[in-house]
Motif scaffolding. Sequence first.
Motif, PDB file in Angstrom:
ATOM      1  N   HIS A 148      30.143  55.820  -0.342  1.00 42.24           N
ATOM      2  CA  HIS A 148      31.062  55.662  -1.442  1.00 42.24           C
ATOM      3  C   HIS A 148      31.004  56.237  -2.922  1.00 42.24           C
ATOM      4  O   HIS A 148      31.838  56.137  -3.716  1.00 42.24           O
ATOM      5  CB  HIS A 148      31.155  54.001  -1.571  1.00 42.24           C
ATOM      6  N   ASP A 149      29.636  56.714  -3.083  1.00 43.89           N
ATOM      7  CA  ASP A 149      29.240  57.085  -4.497  1.00 43.89           C
ATOM      8  C   ASP A 149      29.717  58.647  -4.401  1.00 43.89           C
ATOM      9  O   ASP A 149      28.824  59.403  -3.853  1.00 43.89           O
ATOM     10  CB  ASP A 149      28.091  56.767  -4.697  1.00 43.89           C
ATOM     11  N   ILE A 150      30.686  58.938  -4.981  1.00 43.66           N
ATOM     12  CA  ILE A 150      31.084  60.323  -4.766  1.00 43.66           C
ATOM     13  C   ILE A 150      30.197  61.434  -5.546  1.00 43.66           C
ATOM     14  O   ILE A 150      30.306  62.505  -5.468  1.00 43.66           O
ATOM     15  CB  ILE A 150      32.532  60.866  -5.038  1.00 43.66           C
ATOM     16  N   HIS A 151      29.551  60.727  -6.212  1.00 41.71           N
ATOM     17  CA  HIS A 151      28.499  61.570  -7.472  1.00 41.71           C
ATOM     18  C   HIS A 151      27.158  61.794  -6.730  1.00 41.71           C
ATOM     19  O   HIS A 151      26.431  62.430  -7.136  1.00 41.71           O
ATOM     20  CB  HIS A 151      28.387  60.884  -8.824  1.00 41.71           C
ATOM     21  N   GLU A 152      26.905  60.844  -5.579  1.00 41.76           N
ATOM     22  CA  GLU A 152      25.643  61.242  -5.192  1.00 41.76           C
ATOM     23  C   GLU A 152      25.589  62.359  -4.199  1.00 41.76           C
ATOM     24  O   GLU A 152      26.449  62.592  -3.215  1.00 41.76           O
ATOM     25  CB  GLU A 152      25.145  59.827  -4.264  1.00 41.76           C
ATOM     26  N   PRO A 153      24.744  63.343  -4.421  1.00 39.34           N
ATOM     27  CA  PRO A 153      24.526  64.629  -3.358  1.00 39.34           C
ATOM     28  C   PRO A 153      24.315  64.107  -1.875  1.00 39.34           C
ATOM     29  O   PRO A 153      23.756  63.092  -1.576  1.00 39.34           O
ATOM     30  CB  PRO A 153      23.392  65.327  -4.024  1.00 39.34           C
ATOM     31  N   MET A 154      25.134  64.763  -0.992  1.00 43.12           N
ATOM     32  CA  MET A 154      25.076  64.401   0.432  1.00 43.12           C
ATOM     33  C   MET A 154      23.667  64.462   0.791  1.00 43.12           C
ATOM     34  O   MET A 154      23.320  63.907   1.939  1.00 43.12           O
ATOM     35  CB  MET A 154      25.908  65.405   1.056  1.00 43.12           C
ATOM     36  N   VAL A 213      37.892  64.575 -10.177  1.00 42.75           N
ATOM     37  CA  VAL A 213      38.578  63.376 -10.092  1.00 42.75           C
ATOM     38  C   VAL A 213      38.219  62.714  -8.979  1.00 42.75           C
ATOM     39  O   VAL A 213      37.909  63.176  -7.766  1.00 42.75           O
ATOM     40  CB  VAL A 213      40.188  63.737  -9.815  1.00 42.75           C
ATOM     41  N   ASN A 214      38.031  61.505  -9.041  1.00 40.64           N
ATOM     42  CA  ASN A 214      37.453  60.311  -8.075  1.00 40.64           C
ATOM     43  C   ASN A 214      38.991  59.967  -7.232  1.00 40.64           C
ATOM     44  O   ASN A 214      39.796  59.316  -7.671  1.00 40.64           O
ATOM     45  CB  ASN A 214      36.873  59.194  -8.660  1.00 40.64           C
ATOM     46  N   VAL A 215      38.782  60.664  -6.068  1.00 40.21           N
ATOM     47  CA  VAL A 215      39.957  60.322  -4.983  1.00 40.21           C
ATOM     48  C   VAL A 215      39.639  59.193  -4.074  1.00 40.21           C
ATOM     49  O   VAL A 215      38.516  59.504  -3.315  1.00 40.21           O
ATOM     50  CB  VAL A 215      40.360  61.624  -4.424  1.00 40.21           C
ATOM     51  N   PRO A 216      40.139  58.377  -3.796  1.00 39.62           N
ATOM     52  CA  PRO A 216      39.765  57.292  -2.649  1.00 39.62           C
ATOM     53  C   PRO A 216      39.544  57.765  -1.299  1.00 39.62           C
ATOM     54  O   PRO A 216      40.405  59.027  -0.851  1.00 39.62           O
ATOM     55  CB  PRO A 216      40.834  56.369  -2.649  1.00 39.62           C
ATOM     56  N   GLN A 217      38.612  57.701  -0.869  1.00 41.93           N
ATOM     57  CA  GLN A 217      37.863  58.035   0.580  1.00 41.93           C
ATOM     58  C   GLN A 217      37.359  59.560   0.609  1.00 41.93           C
ATOM     59  O   GLN A 217      37.023  60.197   1.564  1.00 41.93           O
ATOM     60  CB  GLN A 217      39.168  57.860   1.755  1.00 41.93           C
ATOM     61  N   ALA A 218      37.441  60.141  -0.687  1.00 41.53           N
ATOM     62  CA  ALA A 218      36.787  61.329  -0.633  1.00 41.53           C
ATOM     63  C   ALA A 218      35.177  61.277  -0.760  1.00 41.53           C
ATOM     64  O   ALA A 218      34.649  60.004  -1.451  1.00 41.53           O
ATOM     65  CB  ALA A 218      37.228  62.292  -1.972  1.00 41.53           C
ATOM     66  N   LEU A 219      34.457  62.324  -0.305  1.00 39.11           N
ATOM     67  CA  LEU A 219      32.763  62.091  -0.360  1.00 39.11           C
ATOM     68  C   LEU A 219      32.425  62.596  -1.596  1.00 39.11           C
ATOM     69  O   LEU A 219      31.251  62.517  -1.757  1.00 39.11           O
ATOM     70  CB  LEU A 219      32.387  62.653   0.858  1.00 39.11           C
ATOM     71  N   PRO A 221      33.868  64.532  -5.706  1.00 38.41           N
ATOM     72  CA  PRO A 221      34.932  64.854  -6.544  1.00 38.41           C
ATOM     73  C   PRO A 221      35.843  65.733  -6.251  1.00 38.41           C
ATOM     74  O   PRO A 221      35.432  66.684  -5.688  1.00 38.41           O
ATOM     75  CB  PRO A 221      34.614  64.763  -8.102  1.00 38.41           C
ATOM     76  N   VAL A 222      37.314  65.676  -6.326  1.00 41.64           N
ATOM     77  CA  VAL A 222      38.093  66.580  -6.477  1.00 41.64           C
ATOM     78  C   VAL A 222      38.108  67.334  -7.959  1.00 41.64           C
ATOM     79  O   VAL A 222      38.333  66.842  -8.553  1.00 41.64           O
ATOM     80  CB  VAL A 222      39.685  66.307  -6.169  1.00 41.64           C
ATOM     81  N   LEU A 223      37.969  68.677  -7.587  1.00 40.35           N
ATOM     82  CA  LEU A 223      38.024  69.564  -8.904  1.00 40.35           C
ATOM     83  C   LEU A 223      39.282  69.904  -9.513  1.00 40.35           C
ATOM     84  O   LEU A 223      40.232  70.749  -8.695  1.00 40.35           O
ATOM     85  CB  LEU A 223      36.988  70.676  -8.778  1.00 40.35           C
ATOM     86  N   CYS A 224      40.000  69.381 -10.495  1.00 40.64           N
ATOM     87  CA  CYS A 224      41.250  69.449 -10.854  1.00 40.64           C
ATOM     88  C   CYS A 224      41.322  70.594 -12.047  1.00 40.64           C
ATOM     89  O   CYS A 224      40.646  70.528 -12.942  1.00 40.64           O
ATOM     90  CB  CYS A 224      41.786  68.081 -11.268  1.00 40.64           C
ATOM     91  N   HIS A 228      45.702  75.822 -14.829  1.00 40.11           N
ATOM     92  CA  HIS A 228      46.125  76.781 -13.627  1.00 40.11           C
ATOM     93  C   HIS A 228      47.108  76.009 -12.453  1.00 40.11           C
ATOM     94  O   HIS A 228      47.357  76.500 -11.643  1.00 40.11           O
ATOM     95  CB  HIS A 228      44.970  77.318 -13.036  1.00 40.11           C
ATOM     96  N   GLY A 229      47.026  74.821 -12.777  1.00 38.14           N
ATOM     97  CA  GLY A 229      48.254  73.954 -11.639  1.00 38.14           C
ATOM     98  C   GLY A 229      47.575  73.859 -10.414  1.00 38.14           C
ATOM     99  O   GLY A 229      48.396  73.589  -9.391  1.00 38.14           O
ATOM    100  N   THR A 230      46.259  73.787 -10.242  1.00 35.59           N
ATOM    101  CA  THR A 230      45.454  73.690  -8.775  1.00 35.59           C
ATOM    102  C   THR A 230      44.393  72.649  -8.810  1.00 35.59           C
ATOM    103  O   THR A 230      43.796  72.353  -9.887  1.00 35.59           O
ATOM    104  CB  THR A 230      44.993  74.887  -8.247  1.00 35.59           C
ATOM    105  N   ALA A 231      44.045  72.231  -7.619  1.00 39.30           N
ATOM    106  CA  ALA A 231      42.989  71.368  -7.189  1.00 39.30           C
ATOM    107  C   ALA A 231      42.280  71.514  -5.984  1.00 39.30           C
ATOM    108  O   ALA A 231      43.054  72.045  -5.088  1.00 39.30           O
ATOM    109  CB  ALA A 231      43.124  69.753  -7.448  1.00 39.30           C
ATOM    110  N   VAL A 232      40.957  71.652  -6.103  1.00 36.70           N
ATOM    111  CA  VAL A 232      40.341  71.854  -4.663  1.00 36.70           C
ATOM    112  C   VAL A 232      39.279  70.754  -4.413  1.00 36.70           C
ATOM    113  O   VAL A 232      38.546  70.065  -5.402  1.00 36.70           O
ATOM    114  CB  VAL A 232      39.435  73.248  -5.114  1.00 36.70           C
ATOM    115  N   TYR A 233      39.213  70.613  -3.244  1.00 37.41           N
ATOM    116  CA  TYR A 233      38.142  69.369  -2.480  1.00 37.41           C
ATOM    117  C   TYR A 233      37.183  70.340  -1.725  1.00 37.41           C
ATOM    118  O   TYR A 233      37.665  70.732  -0.728  1.00 37.41           O
ATOM    119  CB  TYR A 233      38.836  68.461  -2.098  1.00 37.41           C
ATOM    120  N   THR A 234      35.829  69.926  -1.972  1.00 38.70           N
ATOM    121  CA  THR A 234      34.928  70.741  -1.057  1.00 38.70           C
ATOM    122  C   THR A 234      34.164  69.572  -0.553  1.00 38.70           C
ATOM    123  O   THR A 234      33.127  68.885  -1.254  1.00 38.70           O
ATOM    124  CB  THR A 234      34.049  71.743  -1.872  1.00 38.70           C
ATOM    125  N   GLU A 235      34.179  69.443   0.827  1.00 43.20           N
ATOM    126  CA  GLU A 235      33.694  68.078   1.453  1.00 43.20           C
ATOM    127  C   GLU A 235      32.414  68.610   2.064  1.00 43.20           C
ATOM    128  O   GLU A 235      32.300  69.550   3.051  1.00 43.20           O
ATOM    129  CB  GLU A 235      34.586  67.530   2.252  1.00 43.20           C
TER     130      GLU A 235
END
Length: 246
Positions: A148-154, A213-219, A221-224, A228-235
């Motif tokens: 649940h802590d998106i900032h903790e490295p996997m 950005v902290n997105v619920p259920q993401a592991l 952050p989503v980088l916004c 440039h009008g884009t965002a990327v999530y790397t799980e």
Amino acid sequence: MDLTIFTLAQRPDLKDELLDLENTWPEFIRNDPLGDLYYQRDVLAQFADHLLIAHTSADGIVGKAHAIPLRFQGERLPEDGWDWAIRRGIQAKVLGEVPNMLAALEIFVRSDKQGLGLSGKILTALREHAKDQGFAEVVVPVRPNGKHDIHEPMTSYADRTREDGLPVDPWLRTHIRAGGMIDSVAHRSMVIAGTLAEWRLWTDLPMDISGPVNVPQALTPVLCDVEHGTAVYTEPNVWVRHQTGA
């Protein structure tokens, strides 16, 4: 519970019921391009021999396991875990390659049937299926559902254990109890890129500030990127190996 587990190839009559099962993935995950390709009805049918269905006479389909056979030559499992498994599995199918590994993509239990130990039973059935098919191991890019802590490295989360030595993450714990071994972290197991307009639809968030950005259920952050009008999530996921004894 009169649980029976068989493949979709053995019970093609259950295809519509299977496709109508609830989808508990968050909306942004459903927009992974390779996942979207695999879950297309006609593509899914190509792997019916490795799609397990858990069924009871009273409740119908209560769970499932998606797996894909692929050819792998190497020692270290790739960083692009889930996406890689789908890509290599479809490639093996198209090119007629002889697969030497089975990768599990999803193990699902219906929301109203959770807490009954079904996930472990389906996982065990998948291992037995792999053994029957001659695969020496099943590899799984596990999505740890307790992070649940998106900032903790996997890498640090995957190493965390309880006093009994088992992982703190419940899904990793299920795999270890079933005989699996944590292998490594797939740092870019799934990559989802979209416009800010798409991400707003997927998350109901404003996505109006550049940065993480902290997105619920993401592991993670989503980088916004507002400019440039884009965002990327790397799980990141966690590779788990299950030896079958085949």
